[in-house]
Structure formats: C-alpha cells, structure tokens
Design an enzyme around this catalytic site. Sequence first.
Site, PDB file in Angstrom:
ATOM      1  N   GLU A  17      -4.857  -0.138  -8.432  1.00 33.29           N
ATOM      2  CA  GLU A  17      -3.902   1.071  -8.623  1.00 33.29           C
ATOM      3  C   GLU A  17      -2.539   0.268  -9.101  1.00 33.29           C
ATOM      4  O   GLU A  17      -2.191  -0.536  -8.514  1.00 33.29           O
ATOM      5  CB  GLU A  17      -3.720   1.851  -7.338  1.00 33.29           C
ATOM      6  CG  GLU A  17      -2.963   2.798  -7.449  1.00 33.29           C
ATOM      7  CD  GLU A  17      -2.630   3.855  -5.994  1.00 33.29           C
ATOM      8  OE1 GLU A  17      -2.681   2.956  -4.992  1.00 33.29           O
ATOM      9  OE2 GLU A  17      -2.515   4.900  -5.915  1.00 33.29           O
ATOM     10  N   SER A  22       0.815  -1.218  -0.114  1.00 30.59           N
ATOM     11  CA  SER A  22      -0.170   0.054   0.012  1.00 30.59           C
ATOM     12  C   SER A  22       0.717   1.414  -0.109  1.00 30.59           C
ATOM     13  O   SER A  22       0.461   2.321  -0.139  1.00 30.59           O
ATOM     14  CB  SER A  22      -0.927  -0.183   1.248  1.00 30.59           C
ATOM     15  OG  SER A  22      -0.676  -0.840   2.259  1.00 30.59           O
TER      16      SER A  22
HETATM   17  N1  CAA Z   1     -15.940  -9.692   0.842  1.00 35.66           N
HETATM   18  C1  CAA Z   1     -17.071  -9.458  -0.151  1.00 35.66           C
HETATM   19  N2  CAA Z   1     -18.153  -9.045  -0.400  1.00 35.66           N
HETATM   20  C2  CAA Z   1     -18.348  -8.166   0.710  1.00 35.66           C
HETATM   21  C3  CAA Z   1     -17.680  -7.995   1.637  1.00 35.66           C
HETATM   22  C4  CAA Z   1     -16.260  -8.491   1.702  1.00 35.66           C
HETATM   23  N3  CAA Z   1     -15.403  -8.321   2.821  1.00 35.66           N
HETATM   24  N4  CAA Z   1     -18.124  -6.818   2.519  1.00 35.66           N
HETATM   25  C5  CAA Z   1     -19.184  -6.545   1.590  1.00 35.66           C
HETATM   26  N5  CAA Z   1     -19.322  -7.405   0.496  1.00 35.66           N
HETATM   27  C6  CAA Z   1     -20.396  -7.234  -0.508  1.00 35.66           C
HETATM   28  C7  CAA Z   1     -21.834  -7.549   0.025  1.00 35.66           C
HETATM   29  O1  CAA Z   1     -21.891  -9.078  -0.005  1.00 35.66           O
HETATM   30  C8  CAA Z   1     -22.907  -7.013  -0.665  1.00 35.66           C
HETATM   31  O2  CAA Z   1     -22.941  -7.367  -1.823  1.00 35.66           O
HETATM   32  P1  CAA Z   1     -24.291  -7.658  -2.758  1.00 35.66           P
HETATM   33  O3  CAA Z   1     -24.383  -6.320  -3.350  1.00 35.66           O
HETATM   34  O4  CAA Z   1     -24.248  -8.671  -3.641  1.00 35.66           O
HETATM   35  O5  CAA Z   1     -25.654  -7.935  -1.863  1.00 35.66           O
HETATM   36  C9  CAA Z   1     -22.162  -5.501  -1.053  1.00 35.66           C
HETATM   37  O6  CAA Z   1     -20.674  -5.889  -0.698  1.00 35.66           O
HETATM   38  C10 CAA Z   1     -22.358  -4.438  -0.067  1.00 35.66           C
HETATM   39  O7  CAA Z   1     -22.360  -4.810   1.269  1.00 35.66           O
HETATM   40  P2  CAA Z   1     -23.485  -4.353   2.313  1.00 35.66           P
HETATM   41  O8  CAA Z   1     -24.764  -4.224   1.881  1.00 35.66           O
HETATM   42  O9  CAA Z   1     -22.949  -5.540   3.545  1.00 35.66           O
HETATM   43  O10 CAA Z   1     -22.531  -3.181   3.088  1.00 35.66           O
HETATM   44  P3  CAA Z   1     -22.155  -1.585   2.545  1.00 35.66           P
HETATM   45  O11 CAA Z   1     -23.365  -1.445   1.161  1.00 35.66           O
HETATM   46  O12 CAA Z   1     -22.272  -0.729   3.439  1.00 35.66           O
HETATM   47  O13 CAA Z   1     -20.917  -2.005   1.606  1.00 35.66           O
HETATM   48  C11 CAA Z   1     -18.673  -1.858   1.654  1.00 35.66           C
HETATM   49  C12 CAA Z   1     -19.745  -2.570   2.377  1.00 35.66           C
HETATM   50  C13 CAA Z   1     -18.323  -2.454   0.291  1.00 35.66           C
HETATM   51  C14 CAA Z   1     -17.146  -2.372   2.596  1.00 35.66           C
HETATM   52  C15 CAA Z   1     -18.961  -0.424   1.673  1.00 35.66           C
HETATM   53  O14 CAA Z   1     -18.942   0.166   3.210  1.00 35.66           O
HETATM   54  C16 CAA Z   1     -17.490   0.624   1.122  1.00 35.66           C
HETATM   55  O15 CAA Z   1     -17.311   0.648   0.013  1.00 35.66           O
HETATM   56  N6  CAA Z   1     -16.567   0.998   2.207  1.00 35.66           N
HETATM   57  C17 CAA Z   1     -15.403   1.712   1.770  1.00 35.66           C
HETATM   58  C18 CAA Z   1     -14.401   0.796   1.481  1.00 35.66           C
HETATM   59  C19 CAA Z   1     -13.201   1.338   1.025  1.00 35.66           C
HETATM   60  O16 CAA Z   1     -12.822   2.723   1.273  1.00 35.66           O
HETATM   61  N7  CAA Z   1     -12.153   0.560   0.639  1.00 35.66           N
HETATM   62  C20 CAA Z   1     -10.655   1.112   0.577  1.00 35.66           C
HETATM   63  C21 CAA Z   1      -9.984   0.933   1.783  1.00 35.66           C
HETATM   64  S1  CAA Z   1      -8.350   1.188   1.278  1.00 35.66           S
HETATM   65  C22 CAA Z   1      -7.520   0.037   0.547  1.00 35.66           C
HETATM   66  O17 CAA Z   1      -7.888  -0.866   0.553  1.00 35.66           O
HETATM   67  C23 CAA Z   1      -6.331   0.303   0.333  1.00 35.66           C
HETATM   68  C24 CAA Z   1      -5.050   0.288   1.167  1.00 35.66           C
HETATM   69  O18 CAA Z   1      -3.985   0.416   0.802  1.00 35.66           O
HETATM   70  C25 CAA Z   1      -5.320   0.576   2.564  1.00 35.66           C
END
Ligand code: CAA
Length: 283
Positions: free
Chosen positions: A152, A119
């Site tokens: 990325e 990252s």
């Molecule tokens: N694995 C697989 N699928 C998942 C999951 C996981 N861990 N968590 C959620 N999902 C899926 C759910 O099953 C659901 O699927 P469907 O649409 O098919 O039903 C969908 O994602 C939406 O999930 P939820 O309804 O439970 O919850 P939500 O709408 O709040 O979404 C989230 C959850 C996708 C995590 C959303 O909150 C989100 O986008 N959060 C921000 C995440 C983010 O910013 N990530 C980047 C982090 S930085 C990084 O990763 C880089 C680094 O270097 C640090």
Amino acid sequence: MEVKTFGVIGAGQMGNGIAQVAAMSGLQVIMSDIKDEFVQRGMQNITGILGKNVEKGKMTAQEKDAVLGRIKTTTSLNDMAPADYVVEAATENEPIKFQIFRDLDSICHPEAILASNTSSIPIGRIAAQTRRPDKVIGMHFMNPVPVMKLVEIIRGLPTSDETFKITWDLSVKFGKTPAESSDYPGFIANRILMPMINEAVYCLYHGVGTKEDIDTVMKLGMNHPMGPLALADLIGLDTCLAIMETLFAGFCDSKYRPCPLLRKYVEAGWLGRKTGRGFYEYK
Ligand code: CAA
C-alpha cells in the site's frame, strides 16, 4: 534516480521480510536495528526462509548465498549514508519514528527517499520532521512480507510525483502489486481491517462466542485464510491497539474506540505470537 542501495530500519518481523524481498530483487541491502541480537535474529529468520525455499526447489543454494551476501547489517544509523532509498519499519510509536526520520534526514544524501512502513500514522506528520518532505512516502508491506502480494503506497500532501513513481516501480520490482491510498489515519488497509479485528475482540469481550467460534465463523463463513483473533496474534496485539488509538484520535469518532479487552491483553504483555501468548498460546 536509480535505486541501487536499499536501507531497512528495524530487523523485526516486518523489517527482515522487507530486507529479504529487496535483496531477492537484486538490490544491495543495509538492515539496521538498535541491538546486535535483534539484527542477528532478523538474519536467522531470513536464512531459515531461504533455506526452506532451497529445500522446496524454489531457489538454488547458490542463489540463496547470493541473496544473503547482498544484505549487510548494522546497529548504527550512520551506516545508512550510502542508501538511495530507506524504509523505516520500527515499532509503531510516533516519537520513535519521528526521531528516526530526523536522524535519517541528516545522515542520508539529499536525493535519498525516506519511506515509512507505518500501518496508520499520517505520512504528512512524518514528512514534517524532515527538510525533504517531497521525498517522504508511505510504503506499507503486509505480514508475512515474503508471502503477501500487496504494497500500500501512501502519498503525503508534499510527496512528489517522482518519489511516488520510484516507490511504485520498486514495489513491482519486489514482485508485489501496489495500490495507492490517500494520507488519512489507517489508510485503506487498516481503516477496514482493524475495526473488523477490534469488533471480533468485542465479540469475545461480550461473550458472543469463544475465540475458536469467532475465528471459525470468519474462516469458513467468509473464506478468510485466518480468523481475526489468530490474525491479531500474528500482527501483534500492541500494534493492533496502536492502530485503533490512531484511528480513534485521528477521526475523533467513537466507532473506532479500542476494545477494553484488547487493552487488557496488551497491558498484561500478551502481545500474540511474538510473546508466546495472545488470544491463543504458542510454543
Ligand atoms: N514468512 C515467509 N513465508 C511464510 C511465512 C512467513 N512468516 N508464513 C508462511 N509462509 C509461507 C509458507 O512457507 C508456505 O510457502 P509454500 O507455499 O512455498 O509452501 C506458504 O506461506 C503458506 O504457508 P502455510 O501452508 O504454512 O500456511 P497457510 O496456507 O495457512 O498460509 C498465511 C499462512 C500466508 C499466513 C495465511 O494464513 C494468510 O494469508 N493469513 C492472512 C495474513 C494477513 O492477513 N496478513 C495481513 C496482516 S495486516 C498487515 O500486515 C498490515 C498491518 O499494518 C497490520
């Protein structure tokens, strides 16, 4: 070069997600970790997510079995020998990543591309551990990998155009949208995201707001899907601290100094969702 066999180092939250999307795209996947229990936990996670996809009617049970059948697991890096492309998704720790790249360089065939899901660690520094720096690149997935659309892609100074193109095409094959970043600490994603998360921790540290208020402001005021403190718990507070340390050391600029409260949580072992406690508590 056509990529047929895809290796993933690390079966944790990033590694098993990468293995899942690679297997869903039709590639043969080899996923490794240092302990059998880590590999088994990674496979359980993939099996659970694919099972939910079947329940939701997004895939058939036969498709699920075919995807699982394409993933082999191992605890020996030597089993990466047949891989055409390997992504390292081990812990965000330079000496550990360096050793993995030195080992992969001697195990994998000379044409194989070695990518890192780091990252924030500069790709050039990782590439210098190998005798194939032109075949080393950053392939940075976002968490949760099966859901997030971005990859990325980070070119180190020695990364060749061919390595870049193969990585770009693989990201598209995985159903993702690639974006290119130059090789500076934190690249684009964490250069912007992590100072925001760190500032949210400073707001908590200075008593500007409660954790709930800080997250509500960013969720409802800026339309972020999660508040920054909840997101830090998802990413892992140890990873957030490691990235801030890399930005701070890499730019020698005090604007990247990690918040003392973030360090205190990490020292207490409150690392977020993975340990059941971070800024919030998890069952
Ligand atoms: N694995 C697989 N699928 C998942 C999951 C996981 N861990 N968590 C959620 N999902 C899926 C759910 O099953 C659901 O699927 P469907 O649409 O098919 O039903 C969908 O994602 C939406 O999930 P939820 O309804 O439970 O919850 P939500 O709408 O709040 O979404 C989230 C959850 C996708 C995590 C959303 O909150 C989100 O986008 N959060 C921000 C995440 C983010 O910013 N990530 C980047 C982090 S930085 C990084 O990763 C880089 C680094 O270097 C640090």
